[in-house]
Design a protein around this motif. Structure first.
Motif, PDB file in Angstrom:
ATOM      1  N   TYR A   1       0.860  -1.170   0.000  1.00 53.05           N
ATOM      2  CA  TYR A   1       0.000   0.000   0.000  1.00 53.05           C
ATOM      3  C   TYR A   1       0.899   1.223   0.000  1.00 53.05           C
ATOM      4  O   TYR A   1       2.118   1.125   0.194  1.00 53.05           O
ATOM      5  CB  TYR A   1      -0.921   0.022   1.236  1.00 53.05           C
ATOM      6  CG  TYR A   1      -0.171  -0.044   2.547  1.00 53.05           C
ATOM      7  CD1 TYR A   1       0.260   1.109   3.205  1.00 53.05           C
ATOM      8  CD2 TYR A   1       0.126  -1.279   3.138  1.00 53.05           C
ATOM      9  CE1 TYR A   1       0.965   1.051   4.393  1.00 53.05           C
ATOM     10  CE2 TYR A   1       0.828  -1.348   4.334  1.00 53.05           C
ATOM     11  CZ  TYR A   1       1.249  -0.179   4.961  1.00 53.05           C
ATOM     12  OH  TYR A   1       1.953  -0.246   6.126  1.00 53.05           O
ATOM     13  N   TYR A   2       0.325   2.394  -0.237  1.00 49.23           N
ATOM     14  CA  TYR A   2       1.159   3.598  -0.239  1.00 49.23           C
ATOM     15  C   TYR A   2       1.460   4.008   1.199  1.00 49.23           C
ATOM     16  O   TYR A   2       0.547   4.166   2.012  1.00 49.23           O
ATOM     17  CB  TYR A   2       0.460   4.749  -0.969  1.00 49.23           C
ATOM     18  CG  TYR A   2       1.386   5.923  -1.161  1.00 49.23           C
ATOM     19  CD1 TYR A   2       2.364   5.894  -2.146  1.00 49.23           C
ATOM     20  CD2 TYR A   2       1.324   7.031  -0.327  1.00 49.23           C
ATOM     21  CE1 TYR A   2       3.247   6.950  -2.308  1.00 49.23           C
ATOM     22  CE2 TYR A   2       2.193   8.086  -0.465  1.00 49.23           C
ATOM     23  CZ  TYR A   2       3.165   8.042  -1.463  1.00 49.23           C
ATOM     24  OH  TYR A   2       4.041   9.078  -1.616  1.00 49.23           O
ATOM     25  N   PRO A   3       2.723   4.215   1.539  1.00 42.69           N
ATOM     26  CA  PRO A   3       3.071   4.522   2.936  1.00 42.69           C
ATOM     27  C   PRO A   3       2.669   5.939   3.320  1.00 42.69           C
ATOM     28  O   PRO A   3       2.657   6.856   2.497  1.00 42.69           O
ATOM     29  CB  PRO A   3       4.597   4.372   2.943  1.00 42.69           C
ATOM     30  CG  PRO A   3       5.013   4.661   1.536  1.00 42.69           C
ATOM     31  CD  PRO A   3       3.911   4.131   0.668  1.00 42.69           C
TER      32      PRO A   3
ATOM     33  N   ASN B   1       8.901  -5.669  -4.357  1.00 46.32           N
ATOM     34  CA  ASN B   1       9.640  -5.862  -5.613  1.00 46.32           C
ATOM     35  C   ASN B   1      10.287  -4.541  -6.022  1.00 46.32           C
ATOM     36  O   ASN B   1       9.778  -3.460  -5.723  1.00 46.32           O
ATOM     37  CB  ASN B   1       8.697  -6.326  -6.728  1.00 46.32           C
ATOM     38  CG  ASN B   1       9.449  -6.699  -8.000  1.00 46.32           C
ATOM     39  OD1 ASN B   1      10.348  -7.536  -7.976  1.00 46.32           O
ATOM     40  ND2 ASN B   1       9.109  -6.073  -9.109  1.00 46.32           N
ATOM     41  N   VAL B   2      11.441  -4.630  -6.689  1.00 45.13           N
ATOM     42  CA  VAL B   2      12.090  -3.451  -7.241  1.00 45.13           C
ATOM     43  C   VAL B   2      12.470  -3.746  -8.695  1.00 45.13           C
ATOM     44  O   VAL B   2      12.961  -4.835  -9.009  1.00 45.13           O
ATOM     45  CB  VAL B   2      13.329  -3.032  -6.417  1.00 45.13           C
ATOM     46  CG1 VAL B   2      14.383  -4.140  -6.391  1.00 45.13           C
ATOM     47  CG2 VAL B   2      13.917  -1.735  -6.961  1.00 45.13           C
ATOM     48  N   THR B   3      12.188  -2.788  -9.571  1.00 42.47           N
ATOM     49  CA  THR B   3      12.526  -2.920 -10.987  1.00 42.47           C
ATOM     50  C   THR B   3      13.234  -1.655 -11.437  1.00 42.47           C
ATOM     51  O   THR B   3      12.811  -0.545 -11.097  1.00 42.47           O
ATOM     52  CB  THR B   3      11.256  -3.111 -11.851  1.00 42.47           C
ATOM     53  OG1 THR B   3      10.550  -4.258 -11.386  1.00 42.47           O
ATOM     54  CG2 THR B   3      11.615  -3.301 -13.316  1.00 42.47           C
ATOM     55  N   ARG B   4      14.302  -1.818 -12.185  1.00 39.65           N
ATOM     56  CA  ARG B   4      15.007  -0.672 -12.768  1.00 39.65           C
ATOM     57  C   ARG B   4      15.015  -0.828 -14.286  1.00 39.65           C
ATOM     58  O   ARG B   4      15.369  -1.888 -14.798  1.00 39.65           O
ATOM     59  CB  ARG B   4      16.434  -0.573 -12.236  1.00 39.65           C
ATOM     60  CG  ARG B   4      16.499  -0.257 -10.742  1.00 39.65           C
ATOM     61  CD  ARG B   4      17.928  -0.105 -10.256  1.00 39.65           C
ATOM     62  NE  ARG B   4      17.969   0.229  -8.846  1.00 39.65           N
ATOM     63  CZ  ARG B   4      18.001  -0.675  -7.867  1.00 39.65           C
ATOM     64  NH1 ARG B   4      18.001  -1.968  -8.165  1.00 39.65           N
ATOM     65  NH2 ARG B   4      18.031  -0.286  -6.613  1.00 39.65           N
ATOM     66  N   ARG B   5      14.610   0.243 -14.995  1.00 39.63           N
ATOM     67  CA  ARG B   5      14.565   0.173 -16.451  1.00 39.63           C
ATOM     68  C   ARG B   5      14.644   1.572 -17.043  1.00 39.63           C
ATOM     69  O   ARG B   5      14.396   2.562 -16.355  1.00 39.63           O
ATOM     70  CB  ARG B   5      13.290  -0.527 -16.916  1.00 39.63           C
ATOM     71  CG  ARG B   5      11.993   0.225 -16.631  1.00 39.63           C
ATOM     72  CD  ARG B   5      10.796  -0.649 -16.904  1.00 39.63           C
ATOM     73  NE  ARG B   5       9.533   0.068 -16.750  1.00 39.63           N
ATOM     74  CZ  ARG B   5       8.383  -0.509 -16.441  1.00 39.63           C
ATOM     75  NH1 ARG B   5       8.334  -1.810 -16.232  1.00 39.63           N
ATOM     76  NH2 ARG B   5       7.279   0.200 -16.331  1.00 39.63           N
TER      77      ARG B   5
ATOM     78  N   LYS C   1       4.606   2.018  -6.485  1.00 35.50           N
ATOM     79  CA  LYS C   1       3.400   1.413  -7.039  1.00 35.50           C
ATOM     80  C   LYS C   1       2.677   0.633  -5.950  1.00 35.50           C
ATOM     81  O   LYS C   1       3.210  -0.308  -5.379  1.00 35.50           O
ATOM     82  CB  LYS C   1       3.766   0.500  -8.211  1.00 35.50           C
ATOM     83  CG  LYS C   1       2.584  -0.034  -8.977  1.00 35.50           C
ATOM     84  CD  LYS C   1       3.024  -0.735 -10.259  1.00 35.50           C
ATOM     85  CE  LYS C   1       3.826  -1.987  -9.959  1.00 35.50           C
ATOM     86  NZ  LYS C   1       4.135  -2.754 -11.176  1.00 35.50           N
ATOM     87  N   SER C   2       1.433   1.047  -5.661  1.00 36.91           N
ATOM     88  CA  SER C   2       0.650   0.432  -4.595  1.00 36.91           C
ATOM     89  C   SER C   2      -0.136  -0.761  -5.130  1.00 36.91           C
ATOM     90  O   SER C   2      -0.940  -0.615  -6.053  1.00 36.91           O
ATOM     91  CB  SER C   2      -0.302   1.462  -3.985  1.00 36.91           C
ATOM     92  OG  SER C   2      -1.254   0.834  -3.157  1.00 36.91           O
ATOM     93  N   LYS C   3       0.063  -1.935  -4.541  1.00 36.67           N
ATOM     94  CA  LYS C   3      -0.683  -3.125  -4.969  1.00 36.67           C
ATOM     95  C   LYS C   3      -2.138  -3.055  -4.538  1.00 36.67           C
ATOM     96  O   LYS C   3      -3.021  -3.612  -5.194  1.00 36.67           O
ATOM     97  CB  LYS C   3      -0.030  -4.390  -4.395  1.00 36.67           C
ATOM     98  CG  LYS C   3       1.350  -4.686  -4.955  1.00 36.67           C
ATOM     99  CD  LYS C   3       1.933  -5.972  -4.408  1.00 36.67           C
ATOM    100  CE  LYS C   3       1.199  -7.177  -4.944  1.00 36.67           C
ATOM    101  NZ  LYS C   3       1.842  -8.447  -4.527  1.00 36.67           N
TER     102      LYS C   3
ATOM    103  N   GLN D   1      -6.333  -8.382 -15.279  1.00 35.97           N
ATOM    104  CA  GLN D   1      -5.878  -7.748 -14.048  1.00 35.97           C
ATOM    105  C   GLN D   1      -4.944  -6.589 -14.377  1.00 35.97           C
ATOM    106  O   GLN D   1      -4.151  -6.668 -15.311  1.00 35.97           O
ATOM    107  CB  GLN D   1      -5.135  -8.746 -13.156  1.00 35.97           C
ATOM    108  CG  GLN D   1      -6.023  -9.785 -12.489  1.00 35.97           C
ATOM    109  CD  GLN D   1      -5.232 -10.635 -11.500  1.00 35.97           C
ATOM    110  OE1 GLN D   1      -4.061 -10.936 -11.721  1.00 35.97           O
ATOM    111  NE2 GLN D   1      -5.867 -11.005 -10.404  1.00 35.97           N
ATOM    112  N   VAL D   2      -5.061  -5.522 -13.600  1.00 37.29           N
ATOM    113  CA  VAL D   2      -4.128  -4.400 -13.723  1.00 37.29           C
ATOM    114  C   VAL D   2      -2.834  -4.787 -13.018  1.00 37.29           C
ATOM    115  O   VAL D   2      -2.826  -5.023 -11.811  1.00 37.29           O
ATOM    116  CB  VAL D   2      -4.712  -3.115 -13.113  1.00 37.29           C
ATOM    117  CG1 VAL D   2      -3.669  -1.999 -13.115  1.00 37.29           C
ATOM    118  CG2 VAL D   2      -5.949  -2.677 -13.875  1.00 37.29           C
ATOM    119  N   VAL D   3      -1.754  -4.878 -13.778  1.00 36.28           N
ATOM    120  CA  VAL D   3      -0.463  -5.294 -13.235  1.00 36.28           C
ATOM    121  C   VAL D   3       0.514  -4.128 -13.176  1.00 36.28           C
ATOM    122  O   VAL D   3       1.169  -3.891 -12.170  1.00 36.28           O
ATOM    123  CB  VAL D   3       0.136  -6.448 -14.075  1.00 36.28           C
ATOM    124  CG1 VAL D   3       1.530  -6.814 -13.589  1.00 36.28           C
ATOM    125  CG2 VAL D   3      -0.786  -7.664 -14.035  1.00 36.28           C
ATOM    126  N   ASP D   4       0.609  -3.381 -14.279  1.00 35.34           N
ATOM    127  CA  ASP D   4       1.614  -2.314 -14.371  1.00 35.34           C
ATOM    128  C   ASP D   4       1.098  -1.210 -15.294  1.00 35.34           C
ATOM    129  O   ASP D   4       1.290  -1.275 -16.509  1.00 35.34           O
ATOM    130  CB  ASP D   4       2.936  -2.888 -14.911  1.00 35.34           C
ATOM    131  CG  ASP D   4       4.020  -1.830 -15.040  1.00 35.34           C
ATOM    132  OD1 ASP D   4       3.895  -0.775 -14.399  1.00 35.34           O
ATOM    133  OD2 ASP D   4       4.993  -2.065 -15.781  1.00 35.34           O
TER     134      ASP D   4
END
Length: 314
Positions: free
Chosen positions: A18-20, A30-34, A107-109, A255-258
């Motif tokens: 959730y958003y802190p 999870n962490v993604t770098r692109r 990104k809040s799940k 489903q909304v993923v990204d």
């Protein structure tokens, strides 16, 4: 050649339950770098779509962006992130700068929303730099797409193209709410892509309301488009006043993923349709395809494999 002009970022995406809240400590799942940025994302998808075209219909692609020093690790990483189908020969490198434009995304799940913090210390492109590149490209460029950054300067870029290369088609993205000068920029373009956030900030309640009212201002434009999240997307051809709406793309068990880059992907789908399928697809098919590619993007992480939209599009 289709040329896209806009900022290129390195994105760091943290997925959280959730958003802190302020001063809260929270572990990311999870962490993604692109590589990111609106125009680079659009070209990432366009290079996939255009790879399916025959030699006669092939659309060369180019990115013009500001990067750190050419010798910097980040500039080398960004260059290697694109396949050979995107020409980077006209990028501008800033000597003395090592840090790229950076984007940090939470990104809040729980809600599917994302909060974005940008950092960019690179000096923007000057008119002199742009005109030099434009003159070098000359008539090889048939379409130039601008991210709606620094609208006052971008407006000068567009007017220079109008004067020196009037055959070039110009499209612009109108996205940032409250950014001065975007309305004036939209009024100079041939094709305008409006974002929901910008439209709502001006009081528009629907995509159709936005396009209908904007069509009274954008006298240079032949096509206006507006995406509206779960309410799909709309397009309006000026002159004929042909208006089309398409519902948000969905499939069984969707489903909304990204959602990051969905708008950039929509633009890629429409630019592909306008440049590569202009003789075969009418407005309804162009809008439906752009909407489909964007919907497929939302349902997956990243941008890989989105050219499969062509295989499933009848």
């Amino acid at each position: 050649m289709l040329v896209a002009i806009g900022a290129c970022y390195l994105d760091t995406i943290l997925t959280t339950p959730y958003y802190p809240g302020e001063d809260e400590k929270l572990r990311a799942t999870n962490v993604t770098r692109r590589r990111g940025g609106n125009c680079p994302n659009t070209l990432e998808v366009l290079q996939q779509l255009t790879s399916h075209e025959s030699t006669d219909e092939e659309l060369p692609l180019a990115l013009i962006t500001i990067l750190p020093a050419k010798s910097s690790i980040t500039s080398q990483q960004i260059r290697s992130a694109f396949r050979s189908r995107v020409n980077l020969d006209h990028c501008i490198y800033r000597d003395g700068f090592e840090e790229p434009a950076s984007c940090y995304i939470i990104k809040s799940k729980s809600t599917g929303s994302r909060t974005i913090v940008n950092y960019n210390d690179l000096p923007e492109m000057s008119l002199e730099e742009f005109t030099g590149i434009a003159n070098e490209l000359g008539p090889k460029a048939t379409w130039v797409h601008f991210e709606g950054r620094t609208p006052e300067m971008t407006l000068q870029f567009v007017r220079y193209l109008r004067k020196q290369f009037p055959s070039i088609q110009v499209s612009v993205e109108i996205e940032k709410p409250g950014r001065p000068g975007l309305q004036e920029l939209a009024e100079e373009a041939d094709v305008v892509f409006y974002a929901k956030t910008w439209a709502q900030n001006l009081g528009y309640r629907t995509a159709e309301e936005c396009l209908r009212e904007q069509s009274t201002r954008t006298h240079e434009a032949s096509l206006l488009c507006c995406t509206w999240g779960q309410d799909g997307a709309c397009a309006l051809e000026r002159g004929t006043e042909d208006f089309k709406h398409v519902a948000a793309y969905t499939t069984e068990n969707f489903q909304v993923v990204d959602p990051i880059g969905a708008g950039d992907t929509f633009i890629a789908g429409m630019l592909y349709a306008l440049n590569c399928k202009r003789k075969d697809w009418d407005l309804s098919k162009r809008l439906a395809f752009a909407n489909r590619v964007a919907g497929m993007k939302v349902s997956q992480e990243g941008f890989k494999g989105l050219d499969r939209a062509l295989l499933s599009f009848g």
